[in-house]
Scaffold this motif. Structure first.
Motif, PDB file in Angstrom:
ATOM      1  N   LEU A   1      10.695  10.766   7.655  1.00  0.00           N
ATOM      2  CA  LEU A   1      11.399   9.806   6.816  1.00  0.00           C
ATOM      3  C   LEU A   1      11.571  10.333   5.397  1.00  0.00           C
ATOM      4  CD1 LEU A   1       9.624   6.518   7.980  1.00  0.00           C
ATOM      5  CD2 LEU A   1      11.836   7.410   8.729  1.00  0.00           C
ATOM      6  N   ALA A   2      11.281  11.613   5.191  1.00  0.00           N
ATOM      7  CA  ALA A   2      11.424  12.201   3.856  1.00  0.00           C
ATOM      8  C   ALA A   2      12.887  12.163   3.423  1.00  0.00           C
ATOM      9  CB  ALA A   2      10.912  13.640   3.865  1.00  0.00           C
ATOM     10  N   GLY A   3      13.110  11.869   2.164  1.00  0.00           N
ATOM     11  CA  GLY A   3      14.467  11.849   1.624  1.00  0.00           C
ATOM     12  C   GLY A   3      15.250  10.597   1.940  1.00  0.00           C
ATOM     13  N   SER A   4      14.572   9.534   2.367  1.00  0.00           N
ATOM     14  CA  SER A   4      15.280   8.283   2.663  1.00  0.00           C
ATOM     15  C   SER A   4      15.916   7.713   1.398  1.00  0.00           C
ATOM     16  CB  SER A   4      14.304   7.255   3.254  1.00  0.00           C
ATOM     17  OG  SER A   4      13.760   7.714   4.477  1.00  0.00           O
ATOM     18  N   ARG A   5      17.123   7.155   1.555  1.00  0.00           N
ATOM     19  CA  ARG A   5      17.875   6.640   0.404  1.00  0.00           C
ATOM     20  C   ARG A   5      18.380   5.231   0.739  1.00  0.00           C
ATOM     21  NH1 ARG A   5      20.166  11.338   1.765  1.00  0.00           N
ATOM     22  NH2 ARG A   5      22.127  10.311   2.290  1.00  0.00           N
ATOM     23  N   LEU A  37       9.164   3.666  -7.595  1.00  0.00           N
ATOM     24  CA  LEU A  37       9.119   2.695  -6.507  1.00  0.00           C
ATOM     25  C   LEU A  37      10.489   2.479  -5.887  1.00  0.00           C
ATOM     26  CD1 LEU A  37       6.716  -0.062  -7.914  1.00  0.00           C
ATOM     27  CD2 LEU A  37       6.254   1.517  -6.034  1.00  0.00           C
ATOM     28  N   TRP A  38      11.485   2.233  -6.718  1.00  0.00           N
ATOM     29  CA  TRP A  38      12.785   1.814  -6.203  1.00  0.00           C
ATOM     30  C   TRP A  38      13.710   2.964  -5.850  1.00  0.00           C
ATOM     31  CZ3 TRP A  38      13.581  -2.954  -4.567  1.00  0.00           C
ATOM     32  CH2 TRP A  38      12.690  -3.944  -5.006  1.00  0.00           C
ATOM     33  N   THR A  39      13.383   4.168  -6.288  1.00  0.00           N
ATOM     34  CA  THR A  39      14.221   5.318  -5.962  1.00  0.00           C
ATOM     35  C   THR A  39      13.658   6.118  -4.794  1.00  0.00           C
ATOM     36  OG1 THR A  39      14.871   5.513  -8.276  1.00  0.00           O
ATOM     37  CG2 THR A  39      15.296   7.420  -6.880  1.00  0.00           C
ATOM     38  N   VAL A  40      12.328   6.189  -4.695  1.00  0.00           N
ATOM     39  CA  VAL A  40      11.703   7.062  -3.703  1.00  0.00           C
ATOM     40  C   VAL A  40      10.958   6.273  -2.624  1.00  0.00           C
ATOM     41  CG1 VAL A  40      10.053   8.941  -3.339  1.00  0.00           C
ATOM     42  CG2 VAL A  40      11.458   8.888  -5.428  1.00  0.00           C
ATOM     43  N   ARG A  41      10.055   5.384  -3.026  1.00  0.00           N
ATOM     44  CA  ARG A  41       9.122   4.807  -2.054  1.00  0.00           C
ATOM     45  C   ARG A  41       9.683   3.624  -1.288  1.00  0.00           C
ATOM     46  NH1 ARG A  41       3.529   5.284  -5.645  1.00  0.00           N
ATOM     47  NH2 ARG A  41       3.697   7.558  -5.937  1.00  0.00           N
ATOM     48  N   LEU A  66       0.821  -1.207   0.000  1.00  0.00           N
ATOM     49  CA  LEU A  66       0.000   0.000   0.000  1.00  0.00           C
ATOM     50  C   LEU A  66       0.856   1.259   0.000  1.00  0.00           C
ATOM     51  CD1 LEU A  66      -2.889  -0.889   2.499  1.00  0.00           C
ATOM     52  CD2 LEU A  66      -3.017  -0.682   0.014  1.00  0.00           C
ATOM     53  N   SER A  67       1.953   1.233   0.749  1.00  0.00           N
ATOM     54  CA  SER A  67       2.848   2.383   0.770  1.00  0.00           C
ATOM     55  C   SER A  67       3.467   2.621  -0.597  1.00  0.00           C
ATOM     56  CB  SER A  67       3.957   2.172   1.817  1.00  0.00           C
ATOM     57  OG  SER A  67       3.418   2.121   3.118  1.00  0.00           O
ATOM     58  N   GLY A  68       3.848   1.529  -1.273  1.00  0.00           N
ATOM     59  CA  GLY A  68       4.387   1.672  -2.615  1.00  0.00           C
ATOM     60  C   GLY A  68       3.351   2.128  -3.616  1.00  0.00           C
ATOM     61  N   SER A  69       2.102   1.775  -3.377  1.00  0.00           N
ATOM     62  CA  SER A  69       1.029   2.105  -4.316  1.00  0.00           C
ATOM     63  C   SER A  69       0.553   3.539  -4.199  1.00  0.00           C
ATOM     64  CB  SER A  69      -0.152   1.155  -4.086  1.00  0.00           C
ATOM     65  OG  SER A  69      -1.236   1.481  -4.914  1.00  0.00           O
ATOM     66  N   THR A  70       0.715   4.129  -3.004  1.00  0.00           N
ATOM     67  CA  THR A  70       0.107   5.430  -2.707  1.00  0.00           C
ATOM     68  C   THR A  70       1.103   6.564  -2.902  1.00  0.00           C
ATOM     69  OG1 THR A  70      -1.272   4.331  -1.062  1.00  0.00           O
ATOM     70  CG2 THR A  70      -1.160   6.732  -0.973  1.00  0.00           C
ATOM     71  N   GLY A  71       0.635   7.627  -3.551  1.00  0.00           N
ATOM     72  CA  GLY A  71       1.464   8.798  -3.774  1.00  0.00           C
ATOM     73  C   GLY A  71       0.918   9.633  -4.910  1.00  0.00           C
ATOM     74  N   GLN A  72       1.660  10.683  -5.283  1.00  0.00           N
ATOM     75  CA  GLN A  72       1.219  11.529  -6.392  1.00  0.00           C
ATOM     76  C   GLN A  72       1.084  10.716  -7.670  1.00  0.00           C
ATOM     77  OE1 GLN A  72       3.891  14.868  -6.650  1.00  0.00           O
ATOM     78  NE2 GLN A  72       3.000  15.898  -4.864  1.00  0.00           N
ATOM     79  N   LEU A  73       1.957   9.746  -7.855  1.00  0.00           N
ATOM     80  CA  LEU A  73       1.848   8.816  -8.971  1.00  0.00           C
ATOM     81  C   LEU A  73       1.245   7.526  -8.445  1.00  0.00           C
ATOM     82  CD1 LEU A  73       2.371   7.864 -11.882  1.00  0.00           C
ATOM     83  CD2 LEU A  73       4.698   7.259 -11.171  1.00  0.00           C
ATOM     84  N   GLY A  74      -0.039   7.301  -8.718  1.00  0.00           N
ATOM     85  CA  GLY A  74      -0.699   6.098  -8.245  1.00  0.00           C
ATOM     86  C   GLY A  74      -0.277   4.872  -9.038  1.00  0.00           C
ATOM     87  N   ILE A  75       0.081   3.825  -8.323  1.00  0.00           N
ATOM     88  CA  ILE A  75       0.492   2.563  -8.956  1.00  0.00           C
ATOM     89  C   ILE A  75      -0.373   1.452  -8.374  1.00  0.00           C
ATOM     90  CG2 ILE A  75       2.411   0.962  -9.351  1.00  0.00           C
ATOM     91  CD1 ILE A  75       4.328   3.296  -8.836  1.00  0.00           C
ATOM     92  N   PRO A  99      12.862   2.732  -0.559  1.00  0.00           N
ATOM     93  CA  PRO A  99      13.837   3.089   0.477  1.00  0.00           C
ATOM     94  C   PRO A  99      13.180   3.655   1.733  1.00  0.00           C
ATOM     95  CG  PRO A  99      14.569   3.887  -1.661  1.00  0.00           C
ATOM     96  CD  PRO A  99      13.174   3.389  -1.846  1.00  0.00           C
ATOM     97  N   ARG A 100      12.149   4.464   1.527  1.00  0.00           N
ATOM     98  CA  ARG A 100      11.443   5.060   2.664  1.00  0.00           C
ATOM     99  C   ARG A 100      10.711   3.992   3.469  1.00  0.00           C
ATOM    100  NH1 ARG A 100       8.270  10.760   2.760  1.00  0.00           N
ATOM    101  NH2 ARG A 100       7.157  10.494   4.729  1.00  0.00           N
ATOM    102  N   VAL A 101      10.065   3.064   2.774  1.00  0.00           N
ATOM    103  CA  VAL A 101       9.369   1.971   3.461  1.00  0.00           C
ATOM    104  C   VAL A 101      10.365   1.103   4.227  1.00  0.00           C
ATOM    105  CG1 VAL A 101       8.003  -0.117   3.124  1.00  0.00           C
ATOM    106  CG2 VAL A 101       7.445   1.942   1.836  1.00  0.00           C
ATOM    107  N   ALA A 102      11.511   0.829   3.614  1.00  0.00           N
ATOM    108  CA  ALA A 102      12.533   0.002   4.274  1.00  0.00           C
ATOM    109  C   ALA A 102      13.047   0.679   5.542  1.00  0.00           C
ATOM    110  CB  ALA A 102      13.687  -0.277   3.309  1.00  0.00           C
ATOM    111  N   ILE A 103      13.318   1.994   5.471  1.00  0.00           N
ATOM    112  CA  ILE A 103      13.772   2.730   6.645  1.00  0.00           C
ATOM    113  C   ILE A 103      12.705   2.700   7.737  1.00  0.00           C
ATOM    114  CG2 ILE A 103      14.244   5.050   7.507  1.00  0.00           C
ATOM    115  CD1 ILE A 103      16.672   4.044   6.262  1.00  0.00           C
ATOM    116  N   ALA A 104      11.431   2.888   7.350  1.00  0.00           N
ATOM    117  CA  ALA A 104      10.339   2.870   8.330  1.00  0.00           C
ATOM    118  C   ALA A 104      10.263   1.521   9.033  1.00  0.00           C
ATOM    119  CB  ALA A 104       9.010   3.183   7.638  1.00  0.00           C
TER     120      ALA A 104
END
Length: 355
Positions: free
Chosen positions: A205-209, A72-76, A33-42, A78-83
């Protein structure tokens, strides 16, 4: 009696299996769900397809949007993994603190460890210290968090036991001193440093890499493994210090080593996400209510529960307010604050008052 004991053991094993499976499935759903949700819906199936594709399984479709997989792999992700990592680390840190202090109110945020670690991170930021390279902020956060932990431990001990009231009051004092330190650093720093310090205070968690994931993952892994190895000794410690010593546990060595583990987990979390309170208070209690007092399953359940809670909190932080990223520490405090009040009243009632 033997039949009853066997039935109880079987029931606990079943409960443990169901809980672990439910937490794991819920965590996977929250990641999708975290990967699916955002300005670009997937679509969720495409998110799951992208995850499976990276491990060589091409059962589901890949993202149809040209920028979908990259997003997914550049922005979302990494952030989910850090969370997930930070949530697991903070939950296990809270579990360990409750075990070594012997009371249910211990938590890195409540007794000032998180704010102490934030002061260490702030020192590295404001004075531009780079002695440890990219690890500098994390090392300073760890050192300051460890110092706060040792101070709380020393101040809350009296006549061979830890006093819960002194523990909470010491935490208030440490938080106050750390707050003053953060305010001073904010005053001394330049505009960029001030913005970073505000980040530590609010939690984000903004900007997680992926480079941050590569640093924090082994730290959290070491902390979790240490908790697993110490689980049996923590069970013995829960019987009381005297009994634990008679059963061969070196109580002070166990406490000091677990204090280092707590500081490691908390320092890593604060260094990359800022102050996120109450995860280590809420999750261990919920898991203990379901599983009972044995620490070995509690470590696993707390790690999964903490990862789930912070993943969901981060999802809420990105979606509750349109086109805005809310501070995740504020959301966890909104959940944990009322829980802490309830737990404080419950603990006071069980102990017959603090007097």
């Amino acid at each position: 009696m033997t039949v009853s004991s066997s039935a109880t053991t079987s029931r606990r094993a079943t409960t443990k299996t169901i809980l672990f499976a439910a937490l794991a499935v819920a965590l996977l759903v929250s990641i999708v769900l975290s990967g699916s949700t955002g300005q670009l819906g997937i679509p969720p199936l495409e998110v799951l397809g992208s995850l499976l594709h990276r491990v060589g399984i091409d059962w589901l479709p890949l993202p149809s949007h040209p920028m979908g997989d990259q997003t997914l792999w550049t922005v979302r992700f990494p952030r989910v993994a850090i969370a997930a990592l930070i949530g697991a680390g903070l939950a296990v840190a809270g579990l360990l603190m409750q075990a070594i202090f012997g009371n249910p109110l211990a938590e890195p945020g409540v007794i000032g460890i998180s704010s102490g670690a934030a002061v260490g991170a702030g020192l590295a930021i404001v004075f531009g210290v780079t002695v440890f390279g990219e690890w500098t902020t994390a090392v300073f956060a760890f050192a300051a968090g460890l110092g706060a932990t040792l101070l709380v431990y020393a101040m809350s001990r009296a006549e061979g036991r830890t006093e819960v009231v002194t523990l909470v009051l010491t935490g208030i004092a440490v938080n106050a001193i750390a707050g003053a330190g953060i305010a001073l650093l904010t005053f001394l720093g330049d505009t960029q440093s001030r913005e970073q310090i505000v980040f530590w205070q609010l939690g984000s968690l903004a900007g997680s890499r992926w480079s941050q994931v590569a640093i924090i993952a082994p730290v959290i892994a070491v902390g979790l493994l240490s908790a697993y190895f110490a689980a049996r000794k923590l069970d013995l410690l829960s019987l009381g210090e005297r009994n634990a010593r008679h059963l061969g546990v070196n109580v002070e060595v166990l406490r000091i080593s677990m204090i280092f583990v707590v500081a490691l987990l908390t320092g890593a979390a604060v260094a990359f996400a800022g102050i996120i309170s109450f995860v280590g208070l809420v999750i261990p209690h919920l898991m203990r209510m379901i599983l009972g007092p044995a620490h070995l399953p509690l470590v696993t359940a707390s790690a999964l529960g903490g990862a789930l809670l912070l993943t969901l909190a981060d999802l809420a932080a990105r979606t509750v307010v349109p086109n805005a990223d809310m501070p995740i520490g504020m959301l966890t405090a909104l959940v944990g604050g009322p829980f802490f009040f309830w737990l404080l009243r419950r603990t006071r009632k069980r102990s017959g008052g603090w007097g």
